[in-house]
Scaffold this motif. Sequence first.
Motif, PDB file in Angstrom:
ATOM      1  N   VAL A  98       0.854  -1.192   0.000  1.00  0.00           N
ATOM      2  CA  VAL A  98       0.000   0.000   0.000  1.00  0.00           C
ATOM      3  C   VAL A  98       0.893   1.247   0.000  1.00  0.00           C
ATOM      4  O   VAL A  98       0.679   2.184  -0.773  1.00  0.00           O
ATOM      5  CB  VAL A  98      -0.960   0.010   1.212  1.00  0.00           C
ATOM      6  CG1 VAL A  98      -1.642   1.362   1.360  1.00  0.00           C
ATOM      7  CG2 VAL A  98      -1.999  -1.099   1.086  1.00  0.00           C
ATOM      8  N   ALA A  99       1.914   1.235   0.858  1.00  0.00           N
ATOM      9  CA  ALA A  99       2.827   2.376   0.953  1.00  0.00           C
ATOM     10  C   ALA A  99       3.562   2.613  -0.366  1.00  0.00           C
ATOM     11  O   ALA A  99       3.655   3.748  -0.842  1.00  0.00           O
ATOM     12  CB  ALA A  99       3.844   2.153   2.072  1.00  0.00           C
ATOM     13  N   LEU A 100       4.087   1.552  -0.957  1.00  0.00           N
ATOM     14  CA  LEU A 100       4.816   1.696  -2.222  1.00  0.00           C
ATOM     15  C   LEU A 100       3.907   2.153  -3.349  1.00  0.00           C
ATOM     16  O   LEU A 100       4.277   3.030  -4.140  1.00  0.00           O
ATOM     17  CB  LEU A 100       5.509   0.382  -2.595  1.00  0.00           C
ATOM     18  CG  LEU A 100       6.722   0.013  -1.758  1.00  0.00           C
ATOM     19  CD1 LEU A 100       7.195  -1.396  -2.079  1.00  0.00           C
ATOM     20  CD2 LEU A 100       7.857   1.014  -1.985  1.00  0.00           C
ATOM     21  N   GLN A 157      13.246  -0.032   3.017  1.00  0.00           N
ATOM     22  CA  GLN A 157      14.649   0.327   3.256  1.00  0.00           C
ATOM     23  C   GLN A 157      15.325   0.737   1.951  1.00  0.00           C
ATOM     24  O   GLN A 157      16.146   1.672   1.930  1.00  0.00           O
ATOM     25  CB  GLN A 157      15.390  -0.849   3.891  1.00  0.00           C
ATOM     26  CG  GLN A 157      14.922  -1.157   5.297  1.00  0.00           C
ATOM     27  CD  GLN A 157      15.565  -2.418   5.853  1.00  0.00           C
ATOM     28  OE1 GLN A 157      16.622  -2.841   5.406  1.00  0.00           O
ATOM     29  NE2 GLN A 157      14.918  -3.024   6.830  1.00  0.00           N
ATOM     30  N   ALA A 158      14.975   0.055   0.851  1.00  0.00           N
ATOM     31  CA  ALA A 158      15.563   0.387  -0.445  1.00  0.00           C
ATOM     32  C   ALA A 158      15.128   1.780  -0.896  1.00  0.00           C
ATOM     33  O   ALA A 158      15.945   2.559  -1.400  1.00  0.00           O
ATOM     34  CB  ALA A 158      15.171  -0.660  -1.489  1.00  0.00           C
ATOM     35  N   VAL A 159      13.855   2.114  -0.702  1.00  0.00           N
ATOM     36  CA  VAL A 159      13.373   3.454  -1.076  1.00  0.00           C
ATOM     37  C   VAL A 159      14.120   4.513  -0.270  1.00  0.00           C
ATOM     38  O   VAL A 159      14.581   5.518  -0.816  1.00  0.00           O
ATOM     39  CB  VAL A 159      11.841   3.584  -0.872  1.00  0.00           C
ATOM     40  CG1 VAL A 159      11.394   5.031  -1.022  1.00  0.00           C
ATOM     41  CG2 VAL A 159      11.098   2.701  -1.863  1.00  0.00           C
ATOM     42  N   ALA A 160      14.251   4.293   1.047  1.00  0.00           N
ATOM     43  CA  ALA A 160      14.966   5.251   1.896  1.00  0.00           C
ATOM     44  C   ALA A 160      16.414   5.427   1.424  1.00  0.00           C
ATOM     45  O   ALA A 160      16.933   6.546   1.378  1.00  0.00           O
ATOM     46  CB  ALA A 160      14.928   4.804   3.353  1.00  0.00           C
ATOM     47  N   ALA A 161      17.060   4.322   1.047  1.00  0.00           N
ATOM     48  CA  ALA A 161      18.447   4.393   0.573  1.00  0.00           C
ATOM     49  C   ALA A 161      18.539   5.170  -0.733  1.00  0.00           C
ATOM     50  O   ALA A 161      19.433   6.004  -0.907  1.00  0.00           O
ATOM     51  CB  ALA A 161      19.012   2.986   0.389  1.00  0.00           C
ATOM     52  N   SER A 170       9.043   9.555  -5.291  1.00  0.00           N
ATOM     53  CA  SER A 170       8.142   8.934  -6.248  1.00  0.00           C
ATOM     54  C   SER A 170       8.894   8.034  -7.228  1.00  0.00           C
ATOM     55  O   SER A 170       8.497   6.896  -7.474  1.00  0.00           O
ATOM     56  CB  SER A 170       7.370  10.015  -7.007  1.00  0.00           C
ATOM     57  OG  SER A 170       6.488   9.428  -7.917  1.00  0.00           O
ATOM     58  N   ASP A 171      10.004   8.531  -7.790  1.00  0.00           N
ATOM     59  CA  ASP A 171      10.792   7.728  -8.727  1.00  0.00           C
ATOM     60  C   ASP A 171      11.377   6.491  -8.042  1.00  0.00           C
ATOM     61  O   ASP A 171      11.373   5.398  -8.601  1.00  0.00           O
ATOM     62  CB  ASP A 171      11.933   8.555  -9.338  1.00  0.00           C
ATOM     63  CG  ASP A 171      11.424   9.630 -10.298  1.00  0.00           C
ATOM     64  OD1 ASP A 171      10.263   9.535 -10.740  1.00  0.00           O
ATOM     65  OD2 ASP A 171      12.199  10.559 -10.601  1.00  0.00           O
ATOM     66  N   ALA A 172      11.875   6.686  -6.829  1.00  0.00           N
ATOM     67  CA  ALA A 172      12.460   5.565  -6.087  1.00  0.00           C
ATOM     68  C   ALA A 172      11.405   4.508  -5.793  1.00  0.00           C
ATOM     69  O   ALA A 172      11.632   3.310  -5.980  1.00  0.00           O
ATOM     70  CB  ALA A 172      13.091   6.061  -4.785  1.00  0.00           C
ATOM     71  N   ILE A 191      19.175  -3.354  -8.472  1.00  0.00           N
ATOM     72  CA  ILE A 191      18.251  -3.447  -9.606  1.00  0.00           C
ATOM     73  C   ILE A 191      17.553  -2.105  -9.832  1.00  0.00           C
ATOM     74  O   ILE A 191      17.400  -1.651 -10.970  1.00  0.00           O
ATOM     75  CB  ILE A 191      17.218  -4.581  -9.380  1.00  0.00           C
ATOM     76  CG1 ILE A 191      17.944  -5.936  -9.326  1.00  0.00           C
ATOM     77  CG2 ILE A 191      16.158  -4.576 -10.448  1.00  0.00           C
ATOM     78  CD1 ILE A 191      17.074  -7.083  -8.827  1.00  0.00           C
ATOM     79  N   ALA A 192      17.136  -1.451  -8.754  1.00  0.00           N
ATOM     80  CA  ALA A 192      16.470  -0.152  -8.869  1.00  0.00           C
ATOM     81  C   ALA A 192      17.404   0.895  -9.445  1.00  0.00           C
ATOM     82  O   ALA A 192      16.995   1.713 -10.282  1.00  0.00           O
ATOM     83  CB  ALA A 192      15.948   0.298  -7.497  1.00  0.00           C
ATOM     84  N   LEU A 193      18.672   0.876  -9.039  1.00  0.00           N
ATOM     85  CA  LEU A 193      19.643   1.839  -9.579  1.00  0.00           C
ATOM     86  C   LEU A 193      19.829   1.643 -11.077  1.00  0.00           C
ATOM     87  O   LEU A 193      19.916   2.623 -11.835  1.00  0.00           O
ATOM     88  CB  LEU A 193      20.990   1.720  -8.854  1.00  0.00           C
ATOM     89  CG  LEU A 193      21.055   2.360  -7.472  1.00  0.00           C
ATOM     90  CD1 LEU A 193      22.337   1.964  -6.750  1.00  0.00           C
ATOM     91  CD2 LEU A 193      20.945   3.876  -7.580  1.00  0.00           C
ATOM     92  N   ARG A 194      19.881   0.390 -11.521  1.00  0.00           N
ATOM     93  CA  ARG A 194      19.985   0.123 -12.962  1.00  0.00           C
ATOM     94  C   ARG A 194      18.767   0.686 -13.697  1.00  0.00           C
ATOM     95  O   ARG A 194      18.885   1.313 -14.735  1.00  0.00           O
ATOM     96  CB  ARG A 194      20.093  -1.388 -13.224  1.00  0.00           C
ATOM     97  CG  ARG A 194      21.510  -1.887 -13.117  1.00  0.00           C
ATOM     98  CD  ARG A 194      21.609  -3.345 -13.577  1.00  0.00           C
ATOM     99  NE  ARG A 194      22.138  -4.102 -12.455  1.00  0.00           N
ATOM    100  CZ  ARG A 194      21.667  -5.201 -11.941  1.00  0.00           C
ATOM    101  NH1 ARG A 194      20.601  -5.769 -12.470  1.00  0.00           N
ATOM    102  NH2 ARG A 194      22.217  -5.791 -10.921  1.00  0.00           N
TER     103      ARG A 194
END
Length: 199
Positions: A98-100, A157-161, A170-172, A191-194
Amino acid sequence: MIDCLTGKILKKTPDTVVISCGGIGFAVQVPAATGGSLPAPGREATLYTVMNVTENDVSLYGFATEDQRACFKMLTAVTGVGPKAGLAILSVMTPEKVALAASSGDHKAFTKASGVGPKLAQRITLELKDKVGKGLASGTGFASGADVPAPAGAPAQAVAALVSLGYNTSDAAQAVARIDEDLPVQEIIKIALRSLSRT
């Protein structure tokens, strides 16, 4: 207000649980995810509850975790989202999803819930995007603290990083939402950075 119920489960269906506490059987409406995670009738369980009192009805809604309950309260605070829609959303999405979805503006994720159409889904993302985004960016989950869940899983945690690396929330969140949430945090970030470097 009844904060939680701990007792023996007398009866269980996918959307309702009857739990005996102090000799009283409480009928509690639950999302499908909660109903499936509770033990079989005859065993003890705890449900975190929300009591809804209207002119014609008093209903109890129950959740397996405090995060689910807080997410339900947050969802039902959105204009047009009643308890039935809140339960439907939590039947198909975890609080973290829901948060994402809200922070990334992915309103289509909410339409998977029974009774949630495109207009209501758009309203949910519009009303929750900033509230959820600030919390994800700070790594605490949601901005307003104790009233809403604070996802602490790998995606949050990945979004925060990624936000700490300079990407907007939003993009993250959009990049992370497309990745398998069961992967380790470091793998999700890679993977998100790529994905973000291609845009």
